[in-house]
Each structure stands twice: as structure tokens, then as C-alpha cells.
Scaffold this active site. Structure first.
Site, PDB file in Angstrom:
ATOM      1  N   HIS A   1      -7.004  -4.453  -4.306  1.00  0.00           N
ATOM      2  CA  HIS A   1      -6.216  -3.222  -3.188  1.00  0.00           C
ATOM      3  C   HIS A   1      -6.204  -4.470  -2.477  1.00  0.00           C
ATOM      4  O   HIS A   1      -6.849  -5.279  -1.919  1.00  0.00           O
ATOM      5  CB  HIS A   1      -6.343  -1.693  -3.520  1.00  0.00           C
ATOM      6  CG  HIS A   1      -4.664  -1.590  -2.221  1.00  0.00           C
ATOM      7  ND1 HIS A   1      -4.383  -0.954  -3.564  1.00  0.00           N
ATOM      8  CD2 HIS A   1      -5.080  -0.760  -1.193  1.00  0.00           C
ATOM      9  CE1 HIS A   1      -3.324  -0.392  -2.874  1.00  0.00           C
ATOM     10  NE2 HIS A   1      -3.841  -0.415  -1.077  1.00  0.00           N
TER      11      HIS A   1
ATOM     12  N   ASP B   1      -7.168  -2.854  -9.148  1.00  0.00           N
ATOM     13  CA  ASP B   1      -7.078  -1.671  -8.232  1.00  0.00           C
ATOM     14  C   ASP B   1      -7.692  -0.415  -9.083  1.00  0.00           C
ATOM     15  O   ASP B   1      -6.993  -0.294 -10.180  1.00  0.00           O
ATOM     16  CB  ASP B   1      -5.450  -1.794  -7.898  1.00  0.00           C
ATOM     17  CG  ASP B   1      -5.453  -0.764  -6.475  1.00  0.00           C
ATOM     18  OD1 ASP B   1      -6.377  -0.182  -6.262  1.00  0.00           O
ATOM     19  OD2 ASP B   1      -4.250  -1.866  -6.072  1.00  0.00           O
TER      20      ASP B   1
ATOM     21  N   CYS C   1       1.267  -1.052   0.117  1.00  0.00           N
ATOM     22  CA  CYS C   1       0.222  -0.083  -0.211  1.00  0.00           C
ATOM     23  C   CYS C   1       0.956   0.779  -0.310  1.00  0.00           C
ATOM     24  O   CYS C   1       1.395   1.459  -1.114  1.00  0.00           O
ATOM     25  CB  CYS C   1      -0.544  -0.076   1.624  1.00  0.00           C
ATOM     26  SG  CYS C   1      -1.976   1.681   1.192  1.00  0.00           S
TER      27      CYS C   1
END
Length: 254
Positions: free
Chosen positions: A222, A190, A130
Site C-alpha cells: 500500500h 497490499d 488510498c
């Protein structure tokens, strides 16, 4: 990764330590090491935006099980020393996130600690998830490392949306300084980074002549590595871990 790079018994030690980070500030870090004195590489685990939490420490221990000395610096230590991960992450977000200069200094300090260990072969890689994925690329552009892994890091390329709450910029101007091979693992579903942003990064690194390999997973969004979230995608995560093992085995050795 060769079998000889792992601990013979799978035993390891894990503990909280203090290291010198950016500006020689003392910050908390989580260190995990396989048993024995076999010479090996090191891995700096850059935690995700939710912070220096149980999941990040589990990942750190996994690298120790794979035969590396691994360390996860607490990037929010200055913002909320001693606070629970969720509370520290909230303070970090309220402050606009971890400043890039401070991140680089903290990762450099973590890498220096790994290289100082008696078991170090001198090679250190970074990996982040992330926000940590972007920061892994940033570190590889800013301080000497031997390999870097970006797990779905947003805003390496692309455009930061107007009004985005974090104080963040893309890394396009830093990519010419990328000094290590890069592995990128992304979800095709994502949004940040989107497939278009991944394609842009691919093209920029190709144009710069950098060494990299990217893999995108259909059906994965994600945070597909996050075992404690609905986004967890078993096939993508399992394949991703195999690619990480192979990549670090090639560039960090044992």
C-alpha cells in the site's frame, strides 16, 4: 503525453483558493496551473486519508508541471477549518470519514472550478490515493468526468471488516454508473485492496463492459507512491506515473 501539453518553461503558479463544494459550502482548495494560456485539461487530486497535506499539494503541482490545471479540495475543511493536516485528519477520522455524498459534491465543485478557467478545454479527470482512490471511482460513478485514476483505493469491492472505524461501504452497486475510463494501479502485496479484491473489481467491470486498465506491481504494498514513507517503491511509482501521464494524455488532451 505529447511534449506540447507541458508548459514551455516549466513555470507554474500555485495558490490556496476558496471554491463552492457540496451544498454550495465554501471550502479551501489548492490550485496549481502552468504558465500561459494554452487550452488544456484539468485534474482533481483527491487527497489521501492523512489529509490535505504537503504530499498532496506536491502531487497537485506535478500535474501542473505536466501541463494541466490541477486542484486539490480540502475534504476536511468543514471538520477542522484552519487546522494542521494531521489534526484535521484526526477529526475527520473521528467523524467516520468524509461522507460519500459530500465527497461527490466537493469533487463536482472542484471540477466545475477547473472548467470555469479560461484555459479549460472542458475535460476533467480525477485521481486519488488510498481512501482517495476509492473516492475517485465514486466520483466517476456519480458526477461527469472524462477519466479517473484509482491508486490502491480500498473497499471499491470486497467486504468492509466488522468494526472498521470508518463509515464506509463498497461501491459495487454504483459501478454500473461508472461513466469514464478508469486506470487502476495496485500493489500485489497490499491487503486493502488485496489482489483478490482487485480481481473482483476487474471481473465486475469486465462484465459491465466498462473501459478500464489495471496494473499490479509485484513487491509493492500500500502507498507505494508515497515518497515520504517506508512503503515508497521507486520502480512501481515511476512506472505508475508514466501510465498516469499516458492515460490522462489520451483522455484529457492538452
Amino acid at each position: 503525453m505529447s511534449e506540447s501539453s507541458t508548459s514551455p518553461t516549466g513555470s507554474l503558479t500555485a495558490t490556496t483558493i476558496s471554491i463552492a463544494g457540496h451544498g454550495d459550502d465554501r471550502i479551501e482548495a489548492y490550485l496549481a496551473r502552468p504558465e500561459g494560456e494554452t487550452t488544456r485539461g484539468g485534474v482533481v487530486v483527491i487527497h489521501h486519508m492523512p489529509g490535505y497535506d504537503r504530499a498532496s499539494k506536491e502531487i497537485t503541482r506535478r500535474f501542473a508541471e505536466l501541463g494541466y490545471d490541477a486542484i486539490c479540495p480540502n475534504l476536511y475543511h468543514r471538520d477542522a477549518p484552519g487546522a494542521a493536516p494531521d489534526d484535521a485528519a484526526a477529526v475527520g477520522r473521528a467523524n467516520g470519514g468524509v461522507p460519500d455524498e459530500r465527497l461527490v459534491g466537493d469533487v463536482a465543485g472542484a471540477a466545475a472550478h477547473l472548467r470555469s478557467l479560461s484555459t479549460s478545454n472542458g475535460k476533467v479527470g480525477t485521481i486519488g490515493y488510498c481512501s482517495g482512490g476509492r473516492q475517485s471511482v465514486l466520483a466517476a460513478c456519480s458526477t461527469p468526468v472524462d477519466a479517473a485514476v484509482d491508486c490502491y483505493g480500498a473497499f471499491v469491492t470486497g467486504v468492509v471488516p466488522e468494526g472498521f472505524p470508518m463509515k464506509i461501504t463498497t461501491l459495487v452497486d454504483k459501478l454500473p454508473d461508472l461513466g469514464a475510463p478508469l486506470l487502476g494501479l495496485f500493489g500485489a502485496e497490499d491487503q486493502y485492496p488485496s489482489p483478490e479484491q482487485v480481481a473482483e473489481l476487474d471481473q465486475r467491470l469486465t462484465d459491465l463492459g466498462k473501459e478500464f486498465e489495471f496494473h499490479s506491481y509485484e513487491g509493492a504494498g500500500h502507498a507505494f507512491f508515497a515518497v515520504d514513507r517506508p512503503s515508497y517503491n521507486v520502480p512501481a511509482a515511476n512506472d505508475g506515473w508514466e501510465r498516469i501521464e499516458t492515460f490522462f494524455g489520451r483522455h484529457l488532451g492538452s
